[in-house]
Design an enzyme around this catalytic site. Sequence first.
Site, PDB file in Angstrom:
ATOM      1  N   HIS A  23       0.883  -1.177   0.037  1.00 26.79           N
ATOM      2  CA  HIS A  23      -0.061   0.021  -0.060  1.00 26.79           C
ATOM      3  C   HIS A  23       0.926   1.366   0.079  1.00 26.79           C
ATOM      4  CE1 HIS A  23      -3.803  -1.892   1.415  1.00 26.79           C
ATOM      5  NE2 HIS A  23      -3.064  -2.868   0.933  1.00 26.79           N
ATOM      6  N   HIS A 378       0.862 -15.682  -7.214  1.00 27.69           N
ATOM      7  CA  HIS A 378      -0.371 -15.417  -6.628  1.00 27.69           C
ATOM      8  C   HIS A 378      -1.264 -14.420  -7.185  1.00 27.69           C
ATOM      9  CE1 HIS A 378       1.202 -12.207  -4.586  1.00 27.69           C
ATOM     10  NE2 HIS A 378       0.600 -11.910  -3.876  1.00 27.69           N
ATOM     11  N   ASN A 382       0.402  -5.912  -7.153  1.00 26.57           N
ATOM     12  CA  ASN A 382       2.125  -5.228  -7.200  1.00 26.57           C
ATOM     13  C   ASN A 382       2.708  -6.055  -7.944  1.00 26.57           C
ATOM     14  OD1 ASN A 382       1.997  -2.649  -5.646  1.00 26.57           O
ATOM     15  ND2 ASN A 382       1.195  -4.115  -4.047  1.00 26.57           N
TER      16      ASN A 382
HETATM   17  N1  UDP Z   1       8.143  -8.818  -2.609  1.00 26.61           N
HETATM   18  C1  UDP Z   1       9.518  -8.878  -2.475  1.00 26.61           C
HETATM   19  N2  UDP Z   1      10.082 -10.099  -2.285  1.00 26.61           N
HETATM   20  C2  UDP Z   1       9.669 -10.954  -2.236  1.00 26.61           C
HETATM   21  C3  UDP Z   1       8.167 -11.169  -2.450  1.00 26.61           C
HETATM   22  C4  UDP Z   1       7.551 -10.164  -3.025  1.00 26.61           C
HETATM   23  O1  UDP Z   1      10.013  -7.605  -2.627  1.00 26.61           O
HETATM   24  O2  UDP Z   1      10.422 -12.025  -2.165  1.00 26.61           O
HETATM   25  C5  UDP Z   1       7.282  -7.734  -2.961  1.00 26.61           C
HETATM   26  C6  UDP Z   1       6.632  -7.598  -4.511  1.00 26.61           C
HETATM   27  O3  UDP Z   1       7.801  -7.175  -5.364  1.00 26.61           O
HETATM   28  C7  UDP Z   1       5.465  -6.677  -4.432  1.00 26.61           C
HETATM   29  C8  UDP Z   1       4.975  -7.095  -2.852  1.00 26.61           C
HETATM   30  O4  UDP Z   1       6.201  -7.513  -2.218  1.00 26.61           O
HETATM   31  O5  UDP Z   1       5.818  -5.494  -4.694  1.00 26.61           O
HETATM   32  C9  UDP Z   1       3.830  -7.945  -2.914  1.00 26.61           C
HETATM   33  O6  UDP Z   1       2.667  -7.237  -3.388  1.00 26.61           O
HETATM   34  P1  UDP Z   1       1.402  -7.954  -3.938  1.00 26.61           P
HETATM   35  O7  UDP Z   1       0.402  -6.817  -4.072  1.00 26.61           O
HETATM   36  O8  UDP Z   1       1.961  -8.720  -5.441  1.00 26.61           O
HETATM   37  O9  UDP Z   1       0.878  -9.196  -3.263  1.00 26.61           O
HETATM   38  P2  UDP Z   1       0.685  -9.121  -1.434  1.00 26.61           P
HETATM   39  O10 UDP Z   1       1.762  -9.306  -0.619  1.00 26.61           O
HETATM   40  O11 UDP Z   1       0.266  -7.835  -1.120  1.00 26.61           O
HETATM   41  O12 UDP Z   1      -0.330 -10.105  -1.275  1.00 26.61           O
END
Ligand code: UDP
Length: 496
Positions: A23, A378, A382
């Site tokens: 967010h 998933h 993002n």
């Molecule tokens: N992310 C990351 N490293 C990881 C896994 C995820 O930096 O090992 C970041 C990814 O780049 C994204 C965020 O975490 O910006 C995940 O956001 P997303 O909306 O895809 O999923 P959520 O975590 O909200 O389910």
Amino acid sequence: MALTEDKQVIHHVLLVAFAAQGHINPLLRLGKRLVSKGLHVTLACTGNIQERLLKQVATTNTEDESNNSSNNSKSHSISGIQLLFFSDGFDLDYDRKADLDHYFNTLEKVGPVNLSNMIIEHYYNNHKKLSCIVINPFVPWAADVAVQHRVPCALLWIQPCSIFAIYYRFFNKLNSFPTSENPDLSVELPGLPVLSTEDLPSFVLPSNPFNSLLKMISGLYQNMKKHKWVLANSFLELEKDVIHSMSELCPIRPVGPLVPTSLLCEDEESDVGVELWKPEDACSEWLNKQSASSVIYVSFGSITVLSAKQMEAIATALKNSNHPFLWVAKQPEVPTSDGAGQLPNGFIEETKDQGFIASWCPQTKVLAHPAIVCFITHCGWNSLSETIAAGVPVITFPQWSDQPTNAKLVTDVFKIGLKLRRNSEGIVSTEEVETCIEEIINGPKSEEYKKNVMELKAAATKAVASGGSSDMNIQWLVDEISNGNSCESEGFHFSK
Ligand code: UDP
């Protein structure tokens, strides 16, 4: 009121974020673009992540400044955006995920008071003109604070415009959706493919167990008139039909993708973002040793925890694929007793020459690495925005919220990948994962997926560049703010 040397009013914008990485980062990236167009920007979020955020500021932003404000407390900024914190009403060590209903109900009560006090102290007591408040969807009560202070409010929608449109039609009862009596109803909406139950956002289904989240989104739509502008982390060329379908109902203006600038061929130095978990940088060195277009990247984001059986099916398929893989197996924040979220015993040892297991990785750098061939995701928005900006095809494994619809967009609208299908037990089998990996890398459509995602990457790059569709929407917002469009007494209206 504060004036510059040439006597122009300084316009301040306050971004109000729910305290989660997915967010905060889109808001910060929008903020950075507003700063580049001459506005003064501050980000406010709840104090429970203050310590983690400020560590980031200190370690990753050498240019950031710390100075003393009037009340002698330190102020911090990241890439020219000041950071402020307000209390969510809980002690720092309280487990906020333990009872989401209680957490969101409390935040809704104390958040407005604390945010309002912060605005008085930071802006009015210092004679600064607060010209706009930009909020994201998990703090809908912040729109009431904006009305109370007579400051125009913008909503930054952080999921696709398609999801905004579906919720708009659902909460305003404009179309029929599945009910307990008719749970399998398919939904036909303008600008979107036909959506079956498994393609709809999980919160609109009669089976949705997350009442507090449904209530919050419903509240947001009831309050929609309090937002003068609705912006989205998307871009026109990606969701043209659905964006046009909303133009008469509730115009939504895409200003993204709000991803790291390095993914969009812009200067890496101009990026801004925070990491709430420490990434394992060693995976970049490991990737450097792999052949081009060979590595399967696997991550299910920050929240999803897969069952032990599901973890095993994916693990076996990755091993059998004979492809190198990088798997982010983030440990559940609350330890589980049934093995959920755990890799099968012996898997790390057995695949030590084939795979790299990380607990958190620098995802955008990983996606941009030439060794990556596809992303099993998933479908968090993002992650999808990042894979589009990086030009990497995907295999979708959606879990909840907007993810099922995002997966449908991937297969039927963007056409950049395929979907893992669950069996009658609700599990995606080893064979299914193996088939999809083979399809995306070597199947008859693999070139088409790659071509389509590269075209979207080019369109995303163009959208955020000077004069592109998203850049023009941001300029339009800046002009609206600078022209001093104030709120109206009965709430706001949408400008066309
Ligand atoms: N992310 C990351 N490293 C990881 C896994 C995820 O930096 O090992 C970041 C990814 O780049 C994204 C965020 O975490 O910006 C995940 O956001 P997303 O909306 O895809 O999923 P959520 O975590 O909200 O389910």
